[in-house]
Design an enzyme around this catalytic site. Structure first.
Site, PDB file in Angstrom:
ATOM      1  N   PRO A   2       0.842  -1.207   0.000  1.00 49.70           N
ATOM      2  CA  PRO A   2       0.000   0.000   0.000  1.00 49.70           C
ATOM      3  C   PRO A   2       0.879   1.259   0.000  1.00 49.70           C
ATOM      4  CG  PRO A   2      -0.577  -1.493   1.808  1.00 49.70           C
ATOM      5  CD  PRO A   2       0.690  -1.998   1.217  1.00 49.70           C
ATOM      6  N   GLU A   3       0.587   2.168  -0.910  1.00 53.33           N
ATOM      7  CA  GLU A   3       1.353   3.409  -0.986  1.00 53.33           C
ATOM      8  C   GLU A   3       0.497   4.569  -0.468  1.00 53.33           C
ATOM      9  OE1 GLU A   3       3.553   4.030  -4.523  1.00 53.33           O
ATOM     10  OE2 GLU A   3       3.990   1.920  -4.793  1.00 53.33           O
ATOM     11  N   LYS A  60       2.907   7.097   4.962  1.00 54.28           N
ATOM     12  CA  LYS A  60       2.112   5.875   4.941  1.00 54.28           C
ATOM     13  C   LYS A  60       1.685   5.432   6.342  1.00 54.28           C
ATOM     14  CE  LYS A  60       5.144   4.379   1.581  1.00 54.28           C
ATOM     15  NZ  LYS A  60       5.855   3.343   0.840  1.00 54.28           N
ATOM     16  N   ARG A 279      14.698  -2.961  -6.108  1.00 59.30           N
ATOM     17  CA  ARG A 279      13.282  -2.719  -6.416  1.00 59.30           C
ATOM     18  C   ARG A 279      13.045  -2.846  -7.909  1.00 59.30           C
ATOM     19  NH1 ARG A 279      10.609  -0.205  -2.282  1.00 59.30           N
ATOM     20  NH2 ARG A 279       8.820  -1.105  -3.321  1.00 59.30           N
TER      21      ARG A 279
END
Ligand code: ZN
Length: 289
Positions: A2-3, A60, A279
């Site tokens: 979740p960003e 976040k 990433r």
């Protein structure tokens, strides 16, 4: 993962559902006690009989003001999910899209907060990287200081971006964009989108960027996140049926998850996927310079 847009969306959804309700019961899964602080007994004691007054977000991190002037911090990390179940069973889901969510509690349920009207808030987490923590004002301030300026802050100005770019000029632009201590809230999906829209290869070193490219990056950081929030994020499920509906931003993604497909902008390049500092990153080798 979740960003920022997904966390903002669940925060907005919970705002109309969990505030001003008395907490009647709290349950924590035995395998999750280490991710609760202070200890579980104190955690129960600080929540039971209280109400949530206000819910906020910083990058976040979700933080909720409790009626005893303490704050409940919730971090979803990689695989955390929040599900609100109304008294009649209707679900509001945010965070990581875990399937079979209608089955509650399920094997990924780590914490349940029950309100006196029988509605419940479930914290589900597959890999248990998330946490719930209760802190006082000082603890909250300390926590908030750990994150950098976020794109919706007043401090987010082009001069600020130039300054942090100067400080970390050796980083690859993708890595730079993910550095939460400099700029909070931009995760993997949106960092790829920002690079694509700015026509910059994510592997470029910050110091090689031209001023015009930096201006584009500055502009798109905010634009991409604002649009994603408007469309309830990408990996977001709202009231779900068994297939799990996803957030509406998916349809606007220009490069993320499109590896092997032809580029939507130049139509000549084929989107490549490469690991940058661990990433996975997608970009067009043809039109991103
Ligand atoms: Zn292209």
């Amino acid at each position: 993962m979740p960003e920022l847009p997904e966390v903002e969306t669940i925060k907005r959804d919970l705002e109309t559902r969990i505030l001003k309700k008395k907490i009647s019961k709290v349950w924590v899964d035995e395998g999750f006690v280490k991710k609760i602080s202070p200890d579980v007994a104190t955690f129960f004691q600080l929540l039971k009989g209280k109400v949530f007054n206000k819910i906020s977000r910083r990058a976040k991190l979700i933080y909720i003001e409790i009626s005893n002037k303490m704050f409940l911090l919730i971090h979803l990390k990689m695989t955390g999910q929040l599900v609100f179940q109304a008294k009649k069973g209707e679900l509001t889901v945010g965070g990581h899209p875990i399937v079979n969510v209608t089955d509650l509690p399920n094997k990924f349920t780590r914490v349940i907060i029950e309100f006196s009207d029988k509605s419940k808030l479930f914290f589900n987490d597959i890999r248990k990287f998330g946490y719930l923590k209760i802190v006082d004002q000082e603890g909250l301030d300390e926590q908030l200081l750990k994150t950098g300026v976020e794109p919706f802050d007043r401090e987010y100005k082009f001069e600020y971006l130039l300054e942090i770019m100067k400080r970390r000029s050796n980083l690859k632009i993708k890595t730079f964009l993910l550095e939460q201590k400099l700029l909070a809230g931009l995760g993997n999906i949106y960092a790829d989108e920002v690079c694509f829209l700015s026509e910059v290869k994510p592997t470029r070193r910050v110091k090689t960027l031209k001023k015009s490219e930096k201006e584009l990056i500055f502009k798109y950081i905010k634009k991409v996140l604002a649009k994603a929030i408007k469309h309830r994020g990408t990996s977001f499920n709202t009231y779900v049926d068994s297939d799990g509906k996803t957030g509406g931003y998916q349809q606007f993604l220009k490069v993320y998850g499109r590896q092997g497909e032809s580029c939507l902008r130049c139509k000549k390049g084929v989107i490549e996927k490469q690991k940058i500092n661990g990433r996975s990153s997608s970009f067009c080798p043809h039109c991103q310079k």
